[in-house]
Design an enzyme around this catalytic site. Structure first.
Site, PDB file in Angstrom:
ATOM      1  N   LYS A   1       0.588  -1.457  -0.377  1.00 56.37           N
ATOM      2  CA  LYS A   1      -0.008  -0.073   0.053  1.00 56.37           C
ATOM      3  C   LYS A   1       0.943   1.255   0.095  1.00 56.37           C
ATOM      4  O   LYS A   1       1.924   1.516   1.114  1.00 56.37           O
ATOM      5  CB  LYS A   1      -0.954  -0.199   1.347  1.00 56.37           C
TER       6      LYS A   1
ATOM      7  N   ASP B   1      -2.748  10.288   3.871  1.00 53.66           N
ATOM      8  CA  ASP B   1      -4.050   9.760   3.806  1.00 53.66           C
ATOM      9  C   ASP B   1      -4.936  10.753   4.787  1.00 53.66           C
ATOM     10  O   ASP B   1      -4.724  10.783   6.249  1.00 53.66           O
ATOM     11  CB  ASP B   1      -3.880   8.393   4.521  1.00 53.66           C
TER      12      ASP B   1
ATOM     13  N   LYS C   1     -10.137  12.865   8.310  1.00 52.27           N
ATOM     14  CA  LYS C   1      -9.704  12.559   9.609  1.00 52.27           C
ATOM     15  C   LYS C   1      -9.720  13.770  10.612  1.00 52.27           C
ATOM     16  O   LYS C   1      -9.469  14.697  10.058  1.00 52.27           O
ATOM     17  CB  LYS C   1      -8.370  11.746   9.402  1.00 52.27           C
TER      18      LYS C   1
ATOM     19  N   ASP D   1       1.792   6.339   5.721  1.00 54.49           N
ATOM     20  CA  ASP D   1       0.581   5.499   5.143  1.00 54.49           C
ATOM     21  C   ASP D   1       1.219   4.830   3.754  1.00 54.49           C
ATOM     22  O   ASP D   1       0.475   3.877   3.256  1.00 54.49           O
ATOM     23  CB  ASP D   1      -0.639   6.197   4.909  1.00 54.49           C
TER      24      ASP D   1
ATOM     25  N   ASP E   1     -12.281   7.136   3.723  1.00 58.61           N
ATOM     26  CA  ASP E   1     -11.047   6.860   4.487  1.00 58.61           C
ATOM     27  C   ASP E   1     -10.636   5.256   4.424  1.00 58.61           C
ATOM     28  O   ASP E   1      -9.629   5.055   5.013  1.00 58.61           O
ATOM     29  CB  ASP E   1     -11.045   7.320   5.976  1.00 58.61           C
TER      30      ASP E   1
ATOM     31  N   GLU F   1      -9.459   3.775   2.120  1.00 54.41           N
ATOM     32  CA  GLU F   1      -9.110   4.025   0.719  1.00 54.41           C
ATOM     33  C   GLU F   1      -8.074   2.790   0.472  1.00 54.41           C
ATOM     34  O   GLU F   1      -7.699   2.355  -0.716  1.00 54.41           O
ATOM     35  CB  GLU F   1      -8.375   5.111   0.501  1.00 54.41           C
TER      36      GLU F   1
ATOM     37  N   ARG G   1      -7.733  -0.495   1.026  1.00 52.36           N
ATOM     38  CA  ARG G   1      -8.358  -1.553   0.460  1.00 52.36           C
ATOM     39  C   ARG G   1      -8.771  -1.368  -1.110  1.00 52.36           C
ATOM     40  O   ARG G   1      -8.719  -2.128  -1.909  1.00 52.36           O
ATOM     41  CB  ARG G   1      -9.757  -2.159   1.139  1.00 52.36           C
TER      42      ARG G   1
END
Ligand code: BES
Ligand code: MN
Ligand code: ZN
Length: 492
Positions: A264, A269, A276, A287, A346, A348, A350
């Site tokens: 990933k 993020d 967030k 991230d 959020d 994101e 996956r």
């Protein structure tokens, strides 16, 4: 840091600092016994004084009849029964003391560091890996870059057999340490430097001069053609174009099925429209640590010329709330053809992994392992000590668990039972991208499992292990050691 192996005797060895272990119950290691004999009980008198405290070190100067400038005593675990955890702690304590001293080089005696159940090669590997990683400093954005005095470490052996084992171990350990430090550099870089484009440049840089490594960058235009609507739904809210980085390391025979690693690579993020909260949001620059671990692992593979085929896939993007950002409730079509209702922008990670995992099938993989800072729920479940592991193949899961144990980079398995799949049901698409508050780590993996039906697959949730917060804030380089251990044992 440079690490070499040499056969020598402790008292006559010239060095800026000899590092010797004193085990529990004040038991001198073999090298300490030799130094103690040469110095006429100098060491045993100091040890008796009690100044070497548990878990600490003690730096000595002018030890009589010893050729080295300094001797560093390190408190170790039980003689003959030191665990990997204790060894790593003691090595880190030694590294701290060495970097606090002015010593430019140091010598360690391999016999002092044998780990319960391991041999000389195993010990040498962990010494090199731990000391290489301990020498890491992230200074590239500081004006006065204070470099470490310690430049060279010598691993001292007692005979020829130990020397060849130590050389083999040191080579592997050093490569893993270099891979870990590379992953940390990428992770620690702020998101205004480490963009998807930067990661793509770093991939090209890594390729330079390495004939066995190929790099291809898939741009957004091609992603559209491939139907990667899930990945593109994340990058649409950002000014930074997404990149899908494809590494192919060809160390094995051409026909050998590769291990595919998918990392990933969300370079920042914000949560997107499902924004967030502000507190600790800066940490979302980390991230992309899954991606960084793929870079680090491939670098280590290339360094040791690993005789295996490894593919690395890195979907890299920002998750930003721009004017073209995905809205909660939007439905997108993934490369697999399955539709996804995005209930929370959020979730994101996956979404980008879904399309990268579909793309992975074209490499005819032996196994696919994805690595992702995927869920806050995993931090709640396992904290910073273990990565979360979920798999559709128990043999693969068992191998990863074992690799984590022997690398000192553990993971812990959570179930992927069908019952959890129910939580992804929605009235509006084939699946929702979130499954509610309960079992958040597992439902995230359930989502991924819908894109991994064609091959053996494991998922590592590294949300708790990839970086540390607070005063120790920084990327850890995990799980490069676990992945390398797995790869080293893959075809055995
Ligand atoms: N990158 C985060 C996961 C994360 C959060 C890692 C905090 C480490 C610390 C991920 O993209 C995310 O935001 N996940 C959500 C999923 C939720 C919306 C279902 C989460 O965990 O809150
Ligand atoms: Mn997120
Ligand atoms: Zn994320």
């Amino acid at each position: 840091m440079d690490i070499s192996v040499k056969q020598a005797s402790p008292a006559s060895m010239k060095s800026a600092c000899l590092v010797v272990v004193v085990h529990e119950k004040r038991k001198l290691s073999r090298s300490a016994v030799l130094l103690n004999e040469a110095s006429k009980d100098f060491l045993s008198r100091i040890v008796k004084s009690g100044d070497l405290r548990k878990g600490k070190t003690l730096l000595l100067h002018n030890v009589p009849n010893v050729a080295a400038d300094r001797v560093l005593l390190v408190a170790g675990g039980k003689a003959d029964a030191t665990t990997l955890g204790q060894t790593k702690k003691a090595l880190n304590a030694a590294a701290t003391a060495l970097s606090d001293s002015g010593a430019a080089n140091a010598a360690l005696f391999l016999d002092d560091w044998l780990i319960e159940g391991g041999d000389a090669q195993h010990a040498a590997r962990h010494i090199s890996e731990t000391l290489t990683a301990a020498s890491y400093r992230f200074t590239e954005l500081k004006s006065n870059d204070n470099t470490l005095p310690l430049k060279r470490v010598t691993l001292v052996t007692k005979d020829g057999r130990q020397t060849s084992a130590a050389k083999a171990g040191a080579r592997i350990g050093h490569a893993i340490g270099v891979g870990v430090n590379f992953a940390r550099d990428l992770g620690n870089r702020p998101a205004n430097v480490c963009t998807p484009t930067h990661l793509a440049e770093q991939a090209r840089e890594l390729k330079k001069g390495r004939v066995k490594l190929r790099v291809e960058i898939i741009e957004e235009k091609r992603m559209h053609e491939l139907g990667m609507g899930s990945l593109l739904s994340v990058s649409s809210g950002s000014r930074q174009p997404a990149k899908l980085i494809v590494f192919q390391y060809r160390g094995g025979p051409a026909k050998q099925k590769p291990v595919v690693l998918v990392g990933k690579g969300v370079t920042f993020d914000t949560g997107g429209i499902s924004l967030k909260p502000a507190a600790t949001m800066d940490e979302m620059k980390f991230d992309m640590c899954g991606a960084a671990s793929v870079f680090g692992t491939l670098k280590a593979c290339a360094e040791i010329d690993l005789p295996l085929n490894v593919v690395g896939l890195v979907p890299a993007t920002e998750n930003m709330p721009g004017g073209l950002a995905t809205r909660p409730g939007d439905v997108v079509t993934s490369m697999s053809g399955q539709t996804i209702e995005i209930l929370n922008t959020d979730a994101e990670g996956r979404l980008i992994l879904a399309d990268a995992l579909s793309y992975a099938a074209r490499f005819n993989p032996d196994v696919v392992i994805d690595i992702a800072t995927l869920t806050g729920a995993c931090v709640i479940a396992l904290g910073e000590h273990a990565s979360g592991l979920m798999s559709n193949d128990q043999k693969l899961a068992d191998r990863l668990l074992a690799a984590g144990d022997s690398a000192g980079d553990r993971c812990w398995q959570l179930p992927l039972w069908d019952e959890y799949q129910e939580q992804l049901k929605t009235n509006f698409a084939d699946m929702a991208n979130v499954g509610g508050r309960s079992a958040g780590t597992i439902t995230a993996a359930c989502f991924l499992s819908r894109f991994t039906k064609k091959y053996r697959w494991a998922h590592l949730d590294i949300a708790g292990t990839a970086w540390l917060g607070g005063t120790k804030k920084g990327a850890t380089g995990r799980p490069v050691p676990l992945l390398m251990q797995y790869l080293l044992e893959h075809r055995r």
